[in-house]
Design a protein around this motif. Structure first.
Motif, PDB file in Angstrom:
ATOM      1  N   CYS A  61      57.428 -44.455  75.800  1.00  0.00           N
ATOM      2  CA  CYS A  61      57.051 -43.671  76.974  1.00  0.00           C
ATOM      3  C   CYS A  61      56.101 -44.479  77.830  1.00  0.00           C
ATOM      4  O   CYS A  61      55.181 -45.115  77.317  1.00  0.00           O
ATOM      5  CB  CYS A  61      56.407 -42.345  76.569  1.00  0.00           C
ATOM      6  SG  CYS A  61      56.109 -41.318  78.023  1.00  0.00           S
ATOM      7  N   CYS A  65      50.197 -38.720  79.294  1.00  0.00           N
ATOM      8  CA  CYS A  65      49.750 -37.323  79.382  1.00  0.00           C
ATOM      9  C   CYS A  65      48.695 -37.072  78.302  1.00  0.00           C
ATOM     10  O   CYS A  65      48.879 -37.504  77.155  1.00  0.00           O
ATOM     11  CB  CYS A  65      50.948 -36.388  79.196  1.00  0.00           C
ATOM     12  SG  CYS A  65      52.329 -36.816  80.287  1.00  0.00           S
ATOM     13  N   CYS A  68      49.838 -35.349  74.732  1.00  0.00           N
ATOM     14  CA  CYS A  68      51.056 -35.681  73.987  1.00  0.00           C
ATOM     15  C   CYS A  68      50.865 -36.816  72.977  1.00  0.00           C
ATOM     16  O   CYS A  68      50.307 -37.874  73.311  1.00  0.00           O
ATOM     17  CB  CYS A  68      52.134 -36.045  74.998  1.00  0.00           C
ATOM     18  SG  CYS A  68      53.651 -36.601  74.224  1.00  0.00           S
TER      19      CYS A  68
HETATM   20 FE1  SF4 Z   1      55.546 -39.207  77.733  1.00  0.00          FE
HETATM   21 FE2  SF4 Z   1      54.662 -37.238  76.196  1.00  0.00          FE
HETATM   22 FE3  SF4 Z   1      54.044 -37.223  78.820  1.00  0.00          FE
HETATM   23 FE4  SF4 Z   1      56.577 -36.730  77.984  1.00  0.00          FE
HETATM   24  S1  SF4 Z   1      54.780 -35.437  77.581  1.00  0.00           S
HETATM   25  S2  SF4 Z   1      55.930 -38.113  79.676  1.00  0.00           S
HETATM   26  S3  SF4 Z   1      56.733 -38.061  76.195  1.00  0.00           S
HETATM   27  S4  SF4 Z   1      53.388 -38.780  77.311  1.00  0.00           S
END
Ligand code: SF4
Ligand code: 5AD
Ligand code: FES
Length: 362
Positions: A61, A65, A68
């Motif tokens: 990724c 975020c 996450c």
């Molecule tokens: Fe990446 Fe997790 Fe954000 Fe989705 S929620 S974009 S997997 S960091």
């Protein structure tokens, strides 16, 4: 003076104040909301559950975020991308087991290699299934051109959670840079709609700093956007993330769960013919979480088809269930659970959002 839950439930349209009252309902009133969600589901979409085989394609990724577990900044997990053959094998399992539909989900990447790999996979899946498998993508924000390429290669539906519909709260939960821009995300939802996808979005429930007023606005956001599908679940803290420091300020897990059930039931009541997922995060808090979501209005479940060897590396949040169960086991587990909940499984049916069909008849 605000209305009582009982009286609100008799109305055709709910105001924001009504929604906040519903979301703050006590235990007794909650039962009224759950009962209504169940009845609306039975009347408008039937007591049927559609399976979407979930393929957690890759945990690479490019984003960070704050909530996450697989964010780019977390070096704990080995990064993987499933080889094409494994994806096709999972698609074959879905086809052989009459699932009729799969979801390909991964961390967010938009490099040209990734875009063309997905495009090729979509074409291969169409060929392998002779058009019988419907494919949902959950691959984050992409350009309009990418969305169009993937749509033309055979994807039908796209899930992109707004995560929270309040732009100020969005800023608190994401790094402040152009990769994590609320308006870009909102625009992506419009592009997906324009491209012709059945569009799904959703939010996390019980986040730090989130209020009931925010959640009521989330429901209004879904209604205004006229979405076809929704996937919502409780926020569950993950120790390798920046938000973990606020764990003491969260609602207790039980309350986060009940609030999530209320969100599902109320969404069913206000958007009667959309598809709503009973999400895996619900089961993380309550062993019967997904069945409970089905009983108050949800009508979609995503049995996990990801090979078990990858599951430990796709931990978006802690205590995720089904880490050791292969596709076959999750399938029979869910069959039993759905049977106990009193619903039928729509085997061999695409289970397209009725709302989408109605929108496109106009
Ligand atoms: Fe990446 Fe997790 Fe954000 Fe989705 S929620 S974009 S997997 S960091
Ligand atoms: N708790 C619950 N859900 C989460 N997601 C990401 N991190 C968490 C968490 N800590 C959800 C996001 C994302 C989806 C793939 O997983 O809503 O869109
Ligand atoms: Fe995976 Fe029950 S759904 S083991």
């Amino acid at each position: 003076m605000s209305l009582k839950v009982e009286d609100i439930l008799k109305k055709d349209q709910f105001s924001k104040e009504d929604l906040v009252t519903l979301l703050s309902a006590n235990k007794e009133d909650c039962q009224l909301i759950f009962e209504k969600g169940k009845n609306v589901k039975a009347e408008f979409v039937g007591r049927k559950v559609y399976f979407r085989g979930l393929i957690e394609y890759s945990n690479y990724c490019s984003k960070n975020c704050f909530y996450c577990g697989i964010r780019a900044g977390n070096s704990r997990y080995a990064r993987y991308q499933m080889p094409d053959e494994e994806v096709l094998e999972a698609a074959r399992f879905a086809l052989d087991n009459n699932f009729a539909s799969i979801v390909i989900q991964s961390g967010e990447r938009s490099d040209s290699k990734f875009v063309s790999t997905i495009e090729k996979l979509l074409k291969d899946i169409q060929q392998l299934s002779q058009g019988k498998l419907h494919v949902t993508l959950s691959l984050g924000e992409q350009s309009e051109e990418t969305y169009l390429r993937w749509f033309e290669a055979g994807a039908h539906r796209y899930l992109l959670r707004i995560e929270v519909s309040n732009p100020d709260l969005y800023k608190k939960l994401h790094p402040n840079d152009h990769h994590h821009d609320y308006n870009e995300r909102l625009n992506a939802l419009h592009l997906l709609n324009k491209t012709g996808f059945q569009v799904g979005t959703g939010v996390m429930i019980g986040l730090p700093f989130q209020t009931l007023s925010d959640l009521a606005d989330d429901l209004i956001f879904f209604r205004n956007l006229d979405i076809d599908m929704a996937g919502m679940g409780p926020y569950i803290e993950h120790e390798d993330t920046p938000l973990f420091q606020y764990r003491h300020e969260l609602l207790p897990l039980r309350e986060r769960f009940t609030l999530s059930l209320k969100m599902v039931a109320v969404l069913r009541i206000i958007m009667k013919d959309i598809n709503i997922a009973a999400t895996t995060a619900m089961q993380t808090i309550d062993p019967q979480g997904r069945e409970k979501a089905l009983l108050v209005g949800a009508n979609v479940i995503m049995p996990n088809l990801t090979p078990v060897k990858y599951r430990q590396s796709y931990l978006l949040y802690e205590n995720k269930p089904c880490l050791d169960e292969e596709a076959e086991e999750c399938k029979s587990c869910l069959e039993t659970r759905i049977f106990l909940a009193g619903d039928k499984i729509g085997y061999g049916e695409w289970g397209d959002s009725k709302h989408f069909k109605a929108r496109h008849k106009e």
